[in-house]
Design a protein around this motif. Structure first.
Motif, PDB file in Angstrom:
ATOM      1  N   PRO B 141       0.798  -1.219   0.000  1.00  0.00           N
ATOM      2  CA  PRO B 141       0.000   0.000   0.000  1.00  0.00           C
ATOM      3  C   PRO B 141       0.835   1.276   0.000  1.00  0.00           C
ATOM      4  CG  PRO B 141      -0.001  -1.002   2.164  1.00  0.00           C
ATOM      5  CD  PRO B 141       0.703  -1.946   1.260  1.00  0.00           C
ATOM      6  N   LYS B 171       1.956   1.003  23.066  1.00  0.00           N
ATOM      7  CA  LYS B 171       2.574   0.253  21.978  1.00  0.00           C
ATOM      8  C   LYS B 171       1.552  -0.191  20.957  1.00  0.00           C
ATOM      9  CE  LYS B 171       4.743  -2.680  24.656  1.00  0.00           C
ATOM     10  NZ  LYS B 171       5.700  -3.622  25.267  1.00  0.00           N
ATOM     11  N   GLU B 172       0.320  -0.373  21.402  1.00  0.00           N
ATOM     12  CA  GLU B 172      -0.692  -0.905  20.502  1.00  0.00           C
ATOM     13  C   GLU B 172      -1.955  -0.053  20.548  1.00  0.00           C
ATOM     14  OE1 GLU B 172      -0.812  -5.505  20.191  1.00  0.00           O
ATOM     15  OE2 GLU B 172      -0.225  -4.982  22.219  1.00  0.00           O
ATOM     16  N   HIS B 236       0.911   4.794   8.368  1.00  0.00           N
ATOM     17  CA  HIS B 236       2.002   3.830   8.261  1.00  0.00           C
ATOM     18  C   HIS B 236       3.154   4.280   7.379  1.00  0.00           C
ATOM     19  CE1 HIS B 236      -1.025   0.778   9.692  1.00  0.00           C
ATOM     20  NE2 HIS B 236      -0.020   0.609  10.489  1.00  0.00           N
ATOM     21  N   SER B 237       2.876   5.078   6.390  1.00  0.00           N
ATOM     22  CA  SER B 237       3.979   5.491   5.525  1.00  0.00           C
ATOM     23  C   SER B 237       3.797   6.946   5.141  1.00  0.00           C
ATOM     24  CB  SER B 237       4.035   4.596   4.289  1.00  0.00           C
ATOM     25  OG  SER B 237       2.743   4.457   3.754  1.00  0.00           O
ATOM     26  N   PRO B 238       3.991   7.841   6.085  1.00  0.00           N
ATOM     27  CA  PRO B 238       3.802   9.253   5.777  1.00  0.00           C
ATOM     28  C   PRO B 238       4.933   9.760   4.877  1.00  0.00           C
ATOM     29  CG  PRO B 238       4.718   9.013   7.948  1.00  0.00           C
ATOM     30  CD  PRO B 238       4.490   7.628   7.442  1.00  0.00           C
ATOM     31  N   ARG B 258      -1.441  12.449  14.518  1.00  0.00           N
ATOM     32  CA  ARG B 258      -0.957  11.735  15.702  1.00  0.00           C
ATOM     33  C   ARG B 258      -1.133  10.239  15.514  1.00  0.00           C
ATOM     34  NH1 ARG B 258      -0.950  14.824  20.601  1.00  0.00           N
ATOM     35  NH2 ARG B 258      -1.225  17.021  20.102  1.00  0.00           N
ATOM     36  N   ARG B 259      -0.277   9.518  16.173  1.00  0.00           N
ATOM     37  CA  ARG B 259      -0.326   8.060  16.038  1.00  0.00           C
ATOM     38  C   ARG B 259      -0.394   7.419  17.399  1.00  0.00           C
ATOM     39  NH1 ARG B 259       2.815  10.293  12.401  1.00  0.00           N
ATOM     40  NH2 ARG B 259       2.440   9.750  10.236  1.00  0.00           N
ATOM     41  N   THR B 262       1.219   0.286  17.142  1.00  0.00           N
ATOM     42  CA  THR B 262       0.816  -0.715  16.163  1.00  0.00           C
ATOM     43  C   THR B 262      -0.674  -0.999  16.300  1.00  0.00           C
ATOM     44  OG1 THR B 262       2.969  -1.686  16.615  1.00  0.00           O
ATOM     45  CG2 THR B 262       1.466  -2.989  15.310  1.00  0.00           C
ATOM     46  N   ASP B 386      -4.830  -4.649   4.049  1.00  0.00           N
ATOM     47  CA  ASP B 386      -3.660  -4.362   3.220  1.00  0.00           C
ATOM     48  C   ASP B 386      -2.465  -3.993   4.080  1.00  0.00           C
ATOM     49  OD1 ASP B 386      -5.151  -4.863   1.033  1.00  0.00           O
ATOM     50  OD2 ASP B 386      -5.562  -2.777   0.540  1.00  0.00           O
ATOM     51  N   ASN B 387      -2.725  -3.527   5.291  1.00  0.00           N
ATOM     52  CA  ASN B 387      -1.639  -3.208   6.212  1.00  0.00           C
ATOM     53  C   ASN B 387      -1.472  -4.298   7.269  1.00  0.00           C
ATOM     54  OD1 ASN B 387      -0.659  -0.340   5.605  1.00  0.00           O
ATOM     55  ND2 ASN B 387      -2.879  -0.203   5.472  1.00  0.00           N
ATOM     56  N   GLN B 388      -1.946  -5.484   6.958  1.00  0.00           N
ATOM     57  CA  GLN B 388      -1.839  -6.630   7.862  1.00  0.00           C
ATOM     58  C   GLN B 388      -2.490  -6.380   9.220  1.00  0.00           C
ATOM     59  OE1 GLN B 388       1.453  -6.314   6.010  1.00  0.00           O
ATOM     60  NE2 GLN B 388       0.326  -7.645   4.644  1.00  0.00           N
ATOM     61  N   GLU B 431      -1.099 -10.933  22.797  1.00  0.00           N
ATOM     62  CA  GLU B 431      -0.418 -11.121  21.529  1.00  0.00           C
ATOM     63  C   GLU B 431      -1.346 -10.655  20.425  1.00  0.00           C
ATOM     64  OE1 GLU B 431       0.280 -15.356  21.728  1.00  0.00           O
ATOM     65  OE2 GLU B 431       2.152 -14.930  22.762  1.00  0.00           O
ATOM     66  N   LYS B 432      -0.831 -10.570  19.235  1.00  0.00           N
ATOM     67  CA  LYS B 432      -1.736 -10.219  18.137  1.00  0.00           C
ATOM     68  C   LYS B 432      -2.560 -11.457  17.776  1.00  0.00           C
ATOM     69  CE  LYS B 432       1.555 -11.319  14.554  1.00  0.00           C
ATOM     70  NZ  LYS B 432       2.790 -10.971  13.991  1.00  0.00           N
ATOM     71  N   HIS B 434      -3.495 -14.596  16.343  1.00  0.00           N
ATOM     72  CA  HIS B 434      -2.771 -15.609  15.582  1.00  0.00           C
ATOM     73  C   HIS B 434      -3.296 -16.992  15.862  1.00  0.00           C
ATOM     74  CE1 HIS B 434      -0.873 -16.109  19.448  1.00  0.00           C
ATOM     75  NE2 HIS B 434      -0.441 -17.270  19.042  1.00  0.00           N
TER      76      HIS B 434
END
Lengths: 645, 697
Positions: B141, B171-172, B236-238, B258-259, B262, B386-388, B431-432, B434
């Motif tokens: 993306p 963190k999340e 994610h990709s500024p 602002r972010r 994850t 698309d960004n998982q 955890e994420k 999974h």
């Protein structure tokens, strides 16, 4: 060990105590306690507990101390620690609302988890060994997994980026360490009164851990006496900083909540710790009233300071100090007793608003890219509103500049491509030589050491924003190197942003008392801020995979060895001969069986049939099918009847 | 049937055992046996493949929460009436605001957010993002190229608020998205803002948060997907370079993005239309681009809370026309009867399901397969995938009209409780996601078929291909050896080379045809989709003619005596189809499954039509007719038309070309691998089958 056993003998303790009293050494060990309370602009209250314990340089005590914790002095002696700081933190410091340019925040805003740094007084070659031993000792002392900092992949040796210039400095942090009472209890044990008496009695665990921010810090430094024969003195500074939300019933959102010590902590102070030389409570009100009447002459005006239209205090302060940005009320808690406990309260009457002084640039850090592909780490520095007012600007070559140091540790599995460092100032890409004054990179080695990046940026004063990005690749870990919750991701420790030309200090207009808390505030401290911890998802194996791998490998092995043995063992000629001979005669067991059946039937043994093999085979096959059908039918019938019941 | 075959097989092996001859290895023997009887086996396997697909609804398992940490519904909801009144107030204010045209609604939402002590910011984005570029097909993306000259005429403004977890480490984060059209959003759409605002008001107070919460109000003026994708790409990709967009509009919406760490999971909430049922309806949309699915646990949690706690009627998309189809009903009845019979034999055999369930299950399964195969995300959650990031879209339809005040209170309470429970579960996660499945098909919100089961149908379907290829190759070799007397030409191992050349040429042609639309899009001037499709068709067919002319032996129309034998050509074609299908099954299983349903019979049935007509035998005539029908259906445009008819949309006749073009355009705009499959596997194989059909043998 022997000395340890000996120390427990009460007689010796008594003796040493008597000796100390008899000699009455001039510089005695000192302990002082203090509590600073500070309302914050976002309707919260900061409480900062400060305990200082000084052991003067002397050899008269030998191995014994009156007040100073023995564990710490042994630590210092054993590992020859020159300076050390250990902090346990939970929650994030809100630089925007809680300030970033005062001594309190620059010293007590710590990264999440455990942070440890130490300077050693040993030859360069022994520094790493001392560090490793120290981490183990501290780990036992504070019930924390500080021993994970032992591995060379988790600590670094900053040269200048950390603020302390020493080649015997080691720095490490554990962002995932959970902080709880089990860490606070040993920390309290170092205090002479524990949490039984004095200010520390306020530390009611539920209220302390209910806070939005909780940082427990232990800082020790040795003071060289300079005299021959004398050992070095130790200064142990223990602080606990909590940010609490006072419970409020008012619905008005712009009104500051009123609070008292008992409502914040659920406890009151009943007298000071008898062993403490001084025990004070300070109340700092920032950003307001500082501009009002310049000199306090009369009693009425002094009274106005703490009981006015805006707010009132429940107790009369013993002294009021002014500093550039606010007021500091000092209370002595010696006077309080069981019947009259010290319960300071602040009652707001009018809505008030102020803002904290912020660091020149506000730092935030984030990851770019997503998923398991390669990504980039970006650090964003944004100018704050208070930037223009701050001192500490420097003129280099006629340009006004702000200096910013960035210190960052990368774990080895984050493989940073240092050549991809890009710096953008005000959304314009700059070359390294334009803004980068100094840079020091020590790349990581796989599974051996972590990487470190120190750089000094020189930004123009009118900068609005600056961004630094650096790309990385994710490494692969060995299966037994994964932590138990590997699927959470891996942490990149906080980066430290410091401003070498900015120093925070409180300057009081009046002469100070000898309070250690205030003198530490008056000292110029480097303005620093830690960024967020980052979470990098790494590729994790399916941990049930070993089972699958084992089964697959076993299958392959079986197939391989089976066919190999087959090839080695088999001889085509022999086989043919064997087959031919088998065609002529049947095996012994079979013959025996034939004879047996013949006897039962009472018929002579049949001669081997001379029918054509094709017919025989077809006969056999129909027989076989018949048998199979029979068995299947029996099984089905059995199944049907057995389950019916 | 299959068991009988196996018995026979065993028998043969046995008879060989008895003979004193040197026996070949059992595996080799089995292979030879399969190849020798390939026509029978191919029929058996293909039929079994289709059958396996049909019995999938029977094999569906009930979903279960796989990750123990989620613990959905174990905590009591903390929502109070105060929170709900906050939400209702926002909805009312938005309505008044819009009536009086007081300015940007974004500002109002932002004001509400900041009153809840959230960090608020506004993000501007440009509506056009999806541009087809053949080289960027599979890139991630972050390949969004920033347009240099951005016009200020059209841009959207997203509002986002972040609640920081009081004691969290930052963190999340969990993202809540409510798409809302700030210019002409309806009353129903505003309700989604009400629900989220209710929840947000609660989350600002609670102490149990460990992950930060981001509420994104996406400006859906330019579609639902684009604003979310724009926000995510900025997240994610500024680009640190200066953007022209910042200069547009008011200055105070400056760059202060602002972010919050994850992103662990995302929920998209939409409210639309009135529920047709008695209960409030909740539809779950999960399919993201290229058939990617979020972790099944996320759907499970939402489904569990919605059904067992909040009493929503939960559904997933289904093909409605299948529900009334009689042939499926008959199949369902057969399965029901078989199931009942099995149950009487053994009470433990409970695989039979009622006809109604079967119909529902297969309609849902068909829709699930179709949306996965299409490769186009079914909602804004696709941008997250698309960004998982695991994400789903929840579409809630209330059973009351939007202006009913009393019902609205209850609706907000239940909607917000559902979201609260879900967020609380995700918040519990250490955890994420999974633990649970990523590869599955849904047959109902609470039933799924895992990859291990649905792979069987595909495996059975493609299994005959290598067998038939081998047997045809042997046959073709024999025929060639007979026809040529010259022993020097009988280099046995190189027989396939001519055929391979032809197959390769046609695949190359397919590749070029796939890239053609990019160049056609570059043709200056405005063209209607039908014109473009005509351009595409003409260029493609002329290219095809050039291919036939340029490469000797390729054309089906030149009669040459020493040309490749059709059997060898078919063998190589089938091998190519096999490889293509297997590769596709890794990229997007559903596409490969549907593709195999079309391609496998076509490839297997293809045979020269001339000898069949010449022989005038019923059997061969029937075969030729079948292959012609299959080829007609297999033509992509034709199949598109038929499937449109199947899905209940009327055939449009002349504008079909245009519609096909639009459909393909949407495929490549969404970077769907199905487009590549059609161009590079299906089309060449179809053309090769055509070549075989008209082969002059």
């Amino acid at each position: 060990m022997a000395s340890l056993v000996r120390s427990w003998i009460p007689l010796l303790i008594l003796q040493s105590f008597l000796v100390a009293v008899a000699f009455g050494s001039k510089e005695a060990e000192q302990f002082s306690e203090a509590l600073l309370l500070k309302p914050l602009p976002d309707r919260k209250v900061l409480a900062h507990f400060h305990f200082e314990n000084r052991a003067p340089p002397s050899n008269s005590h030998g191995r014994h101390h009156h007040l100073f914790p023995k564990a710490i002095s042994q630590l210092v002696q054993k590992f020859r620690v020159k300076e050390m700081e250990l902090s346990f933190t939970q929650g994030r410091w809100n630089h925007e609302h809680w300030g970033g340019f005062d001594p309190l925040s620059s010293m007590n805003a710590k990264p999440v988890g455990v942070e440890l740094w130490a300077v050693f007084d040993v030859p360069q070659s022994q520094v790493d060994t001392s560090w490793k031993n120290l981490t183990h000792a501290l780990s036992g002392l504070f019930c924390a997994s500080i021993n994970f900092l032992e591995s060379s992949t988790s600590y670094a040796a900053p040269t200048w980026g950390f603020g302390t210039n020493s080649d015997k400095l080691r720095y490490g942090s554990l962002p995932r360490e959970a902080v709880c009472t089990e860490n606070l209890t040993p920390w309290l044990k170092l205090l002479p009164c524990r949490d039984k008496d004095g200010i520390s009695a306020l530390m009611n665990r539920p209220s302390v851990y209910r806070g939005f921010y909780h940082s427990q810090r232990l800082h020790l430094s040795t003071v060289e006496s300079g005299q021959e024969g004398l050992g070095s003195g130790i200064v142990l500074e223990q602080t606990l900083t909590v940010v609490l939300q006072p419970e409020t019933t008012s619905v008005e959102t712009n009104m500051q909540p009123s609070w008292s010590l008992s409502s914040l902590f659920g406890r009151k102070v009943v007298g000071s710790c008898v062993l403490a030389k001084s025990s004070n409570v300070y109340l700092q009100l920032e950003g307001r009233l500082g501009h009002e009447s310049k000199n306090v002459d009369t009693e009425i005006e002094a009274h106005k300071l703490w009981k006015n239209a805006d707010f009132d205090l429940s107790l009369k302060p013993d002294r009021v100090l002014r500093e550039s940005s606010g007021l500091l009320f000092i209370f002595d808690i010696d006077k309080s007793s069981d019947s009259e406990p010290f319960d300071l309260g602040l009652n707001w009457k009018l809505p008030s608003k102020w803002s904290c002084q912020q660091a020149p640039l506000q730092a935030s850090r984030f990851l770019m890219g997503s998923g398991n592909e390669r990504g980039a780490i970006a650090i964003l520095l944004k100018a704050t509103e208070s930037q223009e007012k701050l001192p500490g600007r420097e003129l280099t070559d006629g340009r006004c500049t702000i200096k910013a140091n960035i210190f960052q540790i990368f774990p080895w599995y984050i493989k940073v491509y240092y050549h991809t460092l890009q710096i953008f100032v005000d959304q314009q890409q700059k070359t390294d030589s334009e803004v980068l004054k100094k840079i020091n990179v020590s790349p990581s080695t796989d599974k051996v050491s972590s990487g470190m990046l120190e750089m000094m940026l020189e930004l123009p004063c009118e900068v609005k924003s600056a961004a630094i990005s650096i790309e990385y690749d994710k490494g692969f870990l060995h299966i037994d190197e994964y932590p138990p919750d590997a699927n959470q991701g891996f942490d990149i420790p906080s980066a430290l942003i410091s401003f070498p030309s900015h120093h925070a200090s409180l300057d009081f207009q009046e002469e100070l008392s000898k309070s250690p808390l205030l003198s530490s505030f008056k000292e110029k401290s480097l303005v620093r801020s830690y960024t967020e911890v980052l979470l990098v998802p790494l590729t994790t194996p399916d941990f049930s995979m070993p089972y699958n791998v084992i089964t697959i490998t076993c299958t392959i092995f079986a197939l391989y060895f089976g066919s190999l043995l087959n090839v080695l063992r088999r001889r085509i000629g022999e086989e043919e001969r064997f087959l031919k001979s088998q065609g002529k005669k049947t095996g012994g067991v079979k013959q025996l069986l034939l004879r047996l059946t013949a006897k039962i039937r009472g018929r002579p043994i049949e001669a081997p049939s001379s029918e054509s093999p094709a017919a025989e085979s077809s006969f056999l096959s129909t027989k076989l099918i018949f048998k199979i059908i029979l068995i299947a039918g029996a099984a089905a019938a059995w199944q049907y009847f057995s389950t019916d019941k | 049937m299959a068991t009988e075959k196996r018995n026979k097989e065993e028998e043969e092996v046995k008879t060989d055992d008895g003979s004193p001859k040197i026996k070949p290895r059992p595996i080799v023997q089995l292979g030879i046996f399969l190849v020798a009887h390939s026509p029978v086996f191919s029929v058996v396997f293909s039929a079994a493949g289709v059958l396996a697909l049909l019995i999938l609804p029977l094999l569906a398992k009930n979903t279960y929460i796989s990750e123990n940490a989620l613990m959905p519904g174990s905590a009591r909801s903390m929502l109070s009436n105060r929170d709900v009144s906050d939400g209702s107030k926002l909805v009312k204010d938005i309505k008044n605001y819009r009536l009086n045209h007081e300015g940007q609604v974004q500002k109002l939402v932002g004001k509400y957010m900041s009153e809840m002590v959230a960090e608020v910011y506004y993000q501007k984005f440009h509506p056009e993002g999806n541009q087809f570029h053949p080289l960027h097909f599979f890139s991630g993306p972050d390949s969004y190229t920033l347009l240099d000259n951005v016009s200020c005429a059209s841009y959207g403004v997203n509002v986002a608020g972040i609640i920081r977890a009081p004691r969290g480490d930052g963190k999340e984060s969990i993202v809540l998205v409510t798409p809302y059209d700030f210019i002409n959003g309806g009353d129903y759409e505003a309700l989604s803002l009400g629900i989220t605002s209710t929840l947000f008001s609660l989350l600002a107070r609670v102490t149990w948060l460990s992950k930060d919460i981001i509420w994104l109000v996406a400006d859906s003026r330019y579609g639902d997907y684009r604003p979310v994708a724009a926000w995510l790409s900025e997240y994610h990709s500024p680009s640190f370079k200066v953007s022209d967009l910042l200069k547009c509009g008011e200055r105070n919406t400056a760059d202060n993005f602002r972010r919050a760490g994850t992103v662990a999971a995302a929920l998209v909430l939409k409210v639309d239309g009135r529920s047709e049922r008695f209960e409030d309806t909740l539809s779950i949309y999960a399919e993201a681009s290229n058939g990617q699915m979020p972790n099944l646990d996320l759907i499970n949690v939402v489904n569990y809370l919605a059904v067992h706690r909040q009493g929503f009627y939960v559904k997933v998309e289904k093909v409605v026309s299948l529900l009334s189809s009689s042939w499926l009903k008959i199949i369902g009845e057969i399965f029901e009867a078989v199931g009942k019979l099995a149950h009487t034999l053994n009470p433990d055999w409970n695989f039979g399901i009622p006809v109604a369930d079967y119909l529902e299950g297969s309609a849902t399964l068909a829709s699930s397969l179709y949306s996965q195969a299409l490769g186009i995300p079914t909602g804004p959650h696709g941008a997250f995938r698309d960004n998982q990031v695991d994400a789903i879209t929840l579409k809630v339809s209330p059973r009351f009209p939007p202006d009913s005040k009393t019902r609205q209170h209850d609706f907000f309470l239940r909607g917000a409780r559902l979201l609260e429970g879900t967020i609380r579960s995700v918040n519990n996660l250490l955890e994420k996601f999974h633990q649970s499945f990523f590869l599955y098909l849904l047959t109902s919100p609470s039933k799924f078929i895992s990859v291990g089961v649905y792979m069987i149908a595909f495996a059975l379907l493609v299994a005959p291909l290598p067998m038939v290829a081998a047997s045809l190759y042997i046959e073709g070799c024999k025929a060639l050896t007979k026809s040529t007397d010259n022993p020097t030409e009988n280099l046995k191992s190189w027989k396939w080379l001519d055929a391979a050349k032809q197959v390769f040429a046609l695949h190359l042609f397919g590749f070029i045809v796939t890239l053609l639309p990019y160049f056609i899009c570059q043709v200056p001037g405005q063209h209607s989709p039908s014109n473009r499709s005509i351009m595409w068709g003409t260029t493609s067919s002329s290219l095809l003619l050039i291919t036939f002319a340029a490469i000797p032996g390729c054309s089906p129309f030149t009669s040459r005596h020493h040309g490749t034998h059709w059997a060898v050509l078919k063998s190589v074609t089938i091998s190519a189809a096999f490889i293509g299908l297997c590769l596709m099954s890794i990229i997007n299983f559903a596409t490969a499954e549907i593709g195999a349903l079309l391609l496998v019979p076509t490839c297997l049935m293809a045979q020269p039509i001339k000898p069949a007509l010449r022989s005038r035998r019923i059997k061969s005539m029937l075969g030729a007719f079948c292959s012609m029908v299959l080829l007609t259906i297999g033509f992509p445009v034709m199949f598109f038309a038929i499937s449109k008819g199947l899905f209940g949309e009327g055939l449009v006749g002349l504008s079909l070309g245009g519609e096909f073009w639009t459909w393909l355009e949407s495929l490549w705009a969404w970077k769907s691998a199905t487009y590549l499959y059609i161009g590079m596997v299906h089309l060449p194989c179809w053309l090769l089958c055509l070549c075989i059909l008209f082969h002059p043998s």
